[in-house]
Design an enzyme around this catalytic site. Structure first.
Site, mmCIF file in Angstrom:
data_model
loop_
_atom_site.group_PDB
_atom_site.id
_atom_site.type_symbol
_atom_site.label_atom_id
_atom_site.label_comp_id
_atom_site.label_asym_id
_atom_site.label_seq_id
_atom_site.Cartn_x
_atom_site.Cartn_y
_atom_site.Cartn_z
ATOM 1 N N ASP A 24 13.010 3.425 -1.424
ATOM 2 C CA ASP A 24 12.327 3.851 -2.641
ATOM 3 C C ASP A 24 13.029 5.028 -3.299
ATOM 4 O O ASP A 24 13.201 5.061 -4.518
ATOM 5 C CB ASP A 24 10.872 4.217 -2.325
ATOM 6 C CG ASP A 24 10.126 4.655 -3.563
ATOM 7 O OD1 ASP A 24 10.117 3.896 -4.555
ATOM 8 O OD2 ASP A 24 9.550 5.756 -3.546
ATOM 9 N N LEU A 30 -5.550 -6.264 13.813
ATOM 10 C CA LEU A 30 -6.134 -6.228 15.147
ATOM 11 C C LEU A 30 -5.706 -5.030 15.985
ATOM 12 O O LEU A 30 -5.943 -4.976 17.189
ATOM 13 C CB LEU A 30 -5.822 -7.537 15.883
ATOM 14 C CG LEU A 30 -6.345 -8.790 15.165
ATOM 15 C CD1 LEU A 30 -5.937 -10.045 15.918
ATOM 16 C CD2 LEU A 30 -7.850 -8.735 14.962
#
Length: 177
Positions: free
Chosen positions: A129, A76
């Site tokens: 990562d 949204l």
């Protein structure tokens, strides 16, 4: 429910808030977070010897890219023409942690809190990562809004922002470009 949460209509259905009638104003949001890691991983990042490359440089770019794509990630959120994104890192030797701080700016009809929070989150995930080969136990935490300005609601400063009350002091602890 519609009184409290702007993303629901009177019957409780999700909606994208109509910001068309709002004035375009300068808006800015700053968010922060942290990623803690093992002493070994922290030392490698701090020394700049991670085999994948410049961890914080890559995390900075990832955070900037993420701030520009929030409308594609959070259902949204409005697509925004962001005018600036700054991401800074500082080392916390006592905690073996890297503090992340993102500030996003816009002249527009809606705020950029989600963009700043997303930039911090993705920067932390990128650090994870790049360092997971050395440490899979890293913890991302304390992702929060520190400050927002502009718009009808005006200035918001979180009590969590106390650690950043002296921007000059904070600047002295930033990791170089």
């Amino acid at each position: 429910m519609a009184d409290q949460f702007t993303h629901f209509d009177a019957s409780g259905k999700a909606r994208m808030v109509d910001v068309g009638g709002k004035d375009a104003t300068e808006r800015r949001a700053t968010a922060a977070g942290r990623i803690s890691m093992s002493r070994q991983a922290y030392g490698i990042v701090r020394a700049g010897t991670v085999k994948k490359g410049d961890v914080l440089g890559v995390a900075r770019i990832a955070g900037i890219m993420a701030a520009k794509k929030v409308d594609q990630l959070i259902p949204l959120c409005h697509p925004l023409a962001i005018t600036g994104v700054e991401i800074d890192f500082s080392y916390d030797d006592a905690r073996c942690a890297i503090e992340i701080r993102a500030t996003v700016a816009i002249t527009g009809r809606t705020g950029v809190e989600m963009e700043a929070l997303t930039a911090v989150s993705i920067a932390a995930l990128t650090i994870y990562d790049m360092c997971k080969a050395v440490d899979k136990t890293m913890v991302m935490s304390d992702i929060r809004l520190l400050r927002k300005s502009g718009g009808k609601s005006g200035l918001f400063v979180s009590p969590a922002a106390a650690c950043y009350t002296d921007d000059a002091e904070h600047e002295n602890h930033l990791v170089g470009e």
